[in-house]
Design a protein around this motif. Structure first.
Motif, PDB file in Angstrom:
ATOM      1  N   LEU A   3     -11.140  -5.109  -4.194  1.00  0.00           N
ATOM      2  CA  LEU A   3     -10.316  -5.374  -3.008  1.00  0.00           C
ATOM      3  C   LEU A   3      -9.143  -6.301  -3.351  1.00  0.00           C
ATOM      4  CD1 LEU A   3      -9.774  -5.374   0.067  1.00  0.00           C
ATOM      5  CD2 LEU A   3     -11.388  -7.280   0.247  1.00  0.00           C
ATOM      6  N   TYR A   4      -9.422  -7.357  -4.081  1.00  0.00           N
ATOM      7  CA  TYR A   4      -8.380  -8.353  -4.354  1.00  0.00           C
ATOM      8  C   TYR A   4      -7.391  -7.836  -5.405  1.00  0.00           C
ATOM      9  CZ  TYR A   4     -11.618 -10.913  -1.548  1.00  0.00           C
ATOM     10  OH  TYR A   4     -12.432 -11.270  -0.504  1.00  0.00           O
ATOM     11  N   ASP A   6      -6.751  -4.696  -5.874  1.00  0.00           N
ATOM     12  CA  ASP A   6      -5.970  -3.647  -5.201  1.00  0.00           C
ATOM     13  C   ASP A   6      -4.865  -4.249  -4.344  1.00  0.00           C
ATOM     14  OD1 ASP A   6      -7.293  -1.518  -6.276  1.00  0.00           O
ATOM     15  OD2 ASP A   6      -8.657  -1.214  -4.587  1.00  0.00           O
ATOM     16  N   ALA A   7      -5.222  -5.290  -3.560  1.00  0.00           N
ATOM     17  CA  ALA A   7      -4.219  -5.909  -2.680  1.00  0.00           C
ATOM     18  C   ALA A   7      -3.089  -6.504  -3.518  1.00  0.00           C
ATOM     19  CB  ALA A   7      -4.869  -6.983  -1.821  1.00  0.00           C
ATOM     20  N   ILE A  24      -0.688   1.919   0.459  1.00  0.00           N
ATOM     21  CA  ILE A  24      -2.137   1.761   0.603  1.00  0.00           C
ATOM     22  C   ILE A  24      -2.816   3.092   0.914  1.00  0.00           C
ATOM     23  CG2 ILE A  24      -3.958   0.679   1.969  1.00  0.00           C
ATOM     24  CD1 ILE A  24      -2.085  -1.674   2.435  1.00  0.00           C
ATOM     25  N   VAL A  30      -5.604   2.926  -5.480  1.00  0.00           N
ATOM     26  CA  VAL A  30      -6.495   1.881  -4.950  1.00  0.00           C
ATOM     27  C   VAL A  30      -7.922   2.396  -4.842  1.00  0.00           C
ATOM     28  CG1 VAL A  30      -4.656   0.671  -3.691  1.00  0.00           C
ATOM     29  CG2 VAL A  30      -6.016   2.383  -2.503  1.00  0.00           C
ATOM     30  N   SER A  32     -10.574   0.390  -3.348  1.00  0.00           N
ATOM     31  CA  SER A  32     -11.328  -0.116  -2.206  1.00  0.00           C
ATOM     32  C   SER A  32     -10.830   0.477  -0.892  1.00  0.00           C
ATOM     33  CB  SER A  32     -11.283  -1.639  -2.182  1.00  0.00           C
ATOM     34  OG  SER A  32     -10.022  -2.075  -2.555  1.00  0.00           O
ATOM     35  N   PRO A  34      -8.937   1.293   2.211  1.00  0.00           N
ATOM     36  CA  PRO A  34      -7.546   1.003   2.559  1.00  0.00           C
ATOM     37  C   PRO A  34      -7.407   0.097   3.780  1.00  0.00           C
ATOM     38  CG  PRO A  34      -7.832   3.344   2.132  1.00  0.00           C
ATOM     39  CD  PRO A  34      -9.193   2.747   2.115  1.00  0.00           C
ATOM     40  N   GLN A  36      -9.385  -2.238   4.736  1.00  0.00           N
ATOM     41  CA  GLN A  36      -9.671  -3.628   4.321  1.00  0.00           C
ATOM     42  C   GLN A  36      -8.484  -4.222   3.554  1.00  0.00           C
ATOM     43  OE1 GLN A  36     -13.337  -3.257   2.110  1.00  0.00           O
ATOM     44  NE2 GLN A  36     -14.360  -4.613   3.561  1.00  0.00           N
ATOM     45  N   ILE A  37      -7.875  -3.398   2.714  1.00  0.00           N
ATOM     46  CA  ILE A  37      -6.718  -3.907   1.941  1.00  0.00           C
ATOM     47  C   ILE A  37      -5.600  -4.276   2.920  1.00  0.00           C
ATOM     48  CG2 ILE A  37      -4.977  -3.377   0.193  1.00  0.00           C
ATOM     49  CD1 ILE A  37      -6.810  -1.242  -0.913  1.00  0.00           C
ATOM     50  N   TYR A  38      -5.361  -3.394   3.887  1.00  0.00           N
ATOM     51  CA  TYR A  38      -4.278  -3.632   4.842  1.00  0.00           C
ATOM     52  C   TYR A  38      -4.539  -4.920   5.630  1.00  0.00           C
ATOM     53  CZ  TYR A  38      -0.657  -2.656   8.243  1.00  0.00           C
ATOM     54  OH  TYR A  38       0.462  -2.737   9.013  1.00  0.00           O
ATOM     55  N   ILE A  41      -4.040  -8.069   3.456  1.00  0.00           N
ATOM     56  CA  ILE A  41      -2.624  -8.382   3.205  1.00  0.00           C
ATOM     57  C   ILE A  41      -1.962  -8.922   4.468  1.00  0.00           C
ATOM     58  CG2 ILE A  41      -0.369  -7.345   2.703  1.00  0.00           C
ATOM     59  CD1 ILE A  41      -1.799  -5.504   0.699  1.00  0.00           C
TER      60      ILE A  41
END
Ligand SMILES: C[S@@+](CC[C@H](N)C(=O)[O-])C[C@H]1O[C@@H](n2cnc3c(N)ncnc32)[C@H](O)[C@@H]1O
Length: 547
Positions: A3-4, A6-7, A24, A30, A32, A34, A36-38, A41
């Motif tokens: 996750l980290y 990827d972000a 994303i 990526v 993880s 998407p 969660q990434i969004y 961020i």
């Protein structure tokens, strides 16, 4: 933890091009979730300044050489603000790199919260949210009235419910009051600034080509080229790098207003973009434009009889596109100081976990900021097709672009009847802007043909009043071949993305010619540029920069 990483990658130039969502959710690498990434961020972007303060005071990056500033920021966000904490197993090295400093971080966090006079973490969150909302600068939409066809623009606005005319850009941008308004621009004639809620794309005026969506900055070249030229000085005009045609159709409108009968010759090298150009010309009713499809401007022979009446040329060649505003926010995060590098941490351009530039044994994993640019974190309204995602620019690419840009303007300077040229880019890099101008002025072609920059005092009124001028980042005492003097810098026009003017990042400079100069004379052009090889000794043909 993916996750980290990827972000971090999405926020850096490694994340590819385009908007945050497309990076994303698009076909990407990526791993993880998407969503969660969004969320990570966008939540970190609300609290970055606060977290940077905590991390700097705790000195975390001194003690954790494997953490990059960006990773530290993202991890600390979840450590403090996510209910579940850092999304990684307890023993995971990333999680441990934060949690082994838990006490120190917590004490700095509490101090920073109290400095903001927030009694609880919830109060802190609300305060940071309010701060962020206050900082976000709304960005206007820009629309040019196409005077070749426009009928009654006021009546069109009157038909848009609740849309009011204002006098100043500031009033148009008061979106907190839910206003839908517009005003006429104070620099460029026939240009409108619209509040972000106004959507013209469904109006007949837009469909019929009466209004063209075009960023204010992109209207500068045609206005600067022809805005204060007298009718008798304007013959034919060449737009050397024309597709999709915003500046071409603007040229046609400005020429139409002067009553000149000259034609506009619009060159476009790329086949597909030539078709876009042709259809834009038709939609704008720009009958004076003759499209030379799939035509390389550099292959035109200036001595050809077809071009003997060409008096003006507009050159807007491919560039790195670093001034382009993202259509959606790629947040620029305030990052903690990185003690391992002398460069200040940048927000975007921050590599994720694997900077190729690092050497083993020199803070492996530390992620020294790269010099590459990534899109600017503001919402723009570049016209469709005009501004695509920027190409990340390395030093080598910038050099190649700079060489090609110089060549294109040099070629323009060879047209026998040419008296005025504009050169523009949507780049922020000096190497593509002021340096190109300087190299051109020092070139034999400029000197033998009598080309100089058009000083600010002789520019068309709106451009004279524009306050953002050329820049030179190197100190005066640094010996630099490609240096403009103050007059040269003042002749250059810059637009800074995301500032109070509401434009994209842009650069334009006009060259004028003393037609009395003898072809073979070698006199100084008085421009302040130093002599040198204008092409950097490197003829680059094929780098495909931003179009
Ligand atoms: C930045 S875009 C121009 C945008 C355009 N002036 C506008 O306002 O809509 C650059 C364009 O120049 C074209 N181009 C680049 N080099 C060229 C060359 N040597 N001859 C003709 N076209 C060229 C590219 O294909 C691209 O379409």
């Amino acid at each position: 933890m993916a996750l980290y990483y990827d972000a971090a990658s999405v926020l850096s130039s490694e994340g590819g091009q385009g908007s945050l969502k497309s990076r994303i959710y698009g076909p990407s690498t990526v791993k993880s979730n998407p969503t969660q990434i969004y969320a990570l961020i966008s939540e970190t972007a609300k609290r970055d300044v606060f977290l940077k303060d905590v991390l700097d005071r705790a000195g975390l990056l001194h003690d954790e050489p494997k953490l990059t500033p960006l990773l530290a920021l993202l991890l600390c966000h979840d450590h403090f603000f996510s209910k579940a904490g850092i999304a990684a197993p307890v023993k995971h090295p990333l999680r441990q790199s934060i949690e082994r400093h838990k006490a120190r971080l917590q004490s700095e966090f509490t101090r920073a919260r109290l400095r903001r006079k927030c009694a609880s973490v919830d109060a802190l969150k609300s305060s940071l949210d309010r701060e962020r909302a206050g900082l976000a600068r709304p960005h206007p939409r820009w629309a040019r009235v196409n005077t070749l066809v426009a009928q009654d623009v006021e009546a069109m606005f009157a038909s848009l419910p609740g849309c009011k005319r204002k006098l100043r850009l500031d009033d148009v941008l008061k979106v907190d009051q839910g206003t839908r308004s517009y005003c006429y621009d104070e620099h460029v004639p026939n240009l409108l600034a619209l509040s972000p809620g106004v959507d013209l794309t469904k109006t007949n005026a837009y469909r019929q080509g009466e209004l063209i969506l075009q960023d204010k900055a992109s209207c500068f070249p045609a206005y600067l080229l022809l805005g204060n030229e007298s009718k008798e000085n304007i013959g034919d005009v060449i737009d050397g790098c024309a597709a999709p045609g915003n500046k071409t159709t603007h040229l046609a409108a400005v020429i139409g207003e002067t009553g000149c009968t000259g034609k506009i010759i619009a060159c476009e090298r790329d086949g597909i973009r030539s078709k876009t150009l042709q259809s834009m010309v038709e939609k704008a009713n720009a009958d004076s434009v003759q499209v030379l499809a799939k035509q390389d401007f550099l292959a035109l022979d200036p001595a050809d009889a077809r071009f003997k009446g060409v008096t003006h040329l507009l050159l807007d060649p491919s560039c790195s596109g670093s001034g382009i505003l993202g259509r959606e926010d790629i947040p620029k995060l305030a990052l903690p100081e990185d003690p391992r590098t002398t460069m200040k941490p940048t927000t975007n351009g921050q590599p994720g976990s694997k900077s190729k530039k690092r050497k083993r044994g020199q803070g492996e994993g530390a992620g020294a900021p790269s010099s590459e640019e990534v899109p600017v974190a503001t919402t723009g309204n570049a016209a469709p097709d005009e501004e695509e995602a920027p190409v990340p620019a390395t030093e080598e690419r910038l050099q190649k672009l700079s060489n090609l840009q110089t060549r294109i303007v040099e070629h323009a300077m060879k047209f026998p009847a040419a008296r005025r040229i504009t050169y523009s880019t949507c780049s922020l890099h000096e190497q593509e802007n002021e340096v190109v101008v300087s190299r051109l002025l020092a070139s034999p072609i400029a000197q033998t043909h009598g080309w100089t920059v058009s000083p600010r005092s002789q520019q068309v009124d709106g451009m004279q009043r524009w306050k953002h001028r050329g820049v030179r980042s190197k100190p005066d005492d640094v010996d630099d071949q490609n240096k403009l003097n103050q007059e040269g810098l003042d002749a250059c026009i810059r637009c800074n993305p995301g500032d109070e003017e509401g434009t994209m990042g842009f650069f334009v400079c006009a060259f004028v010619r003393d037609l009395n100069t003898e072809e073979d004379s070698r006199g100084s052009n008085g421009s302040g540029a130093r002599n040198g090889d204008a092409n950097g000794g490197d003829r680059e043909e094929a780098w495909e920069g931003f179009d």
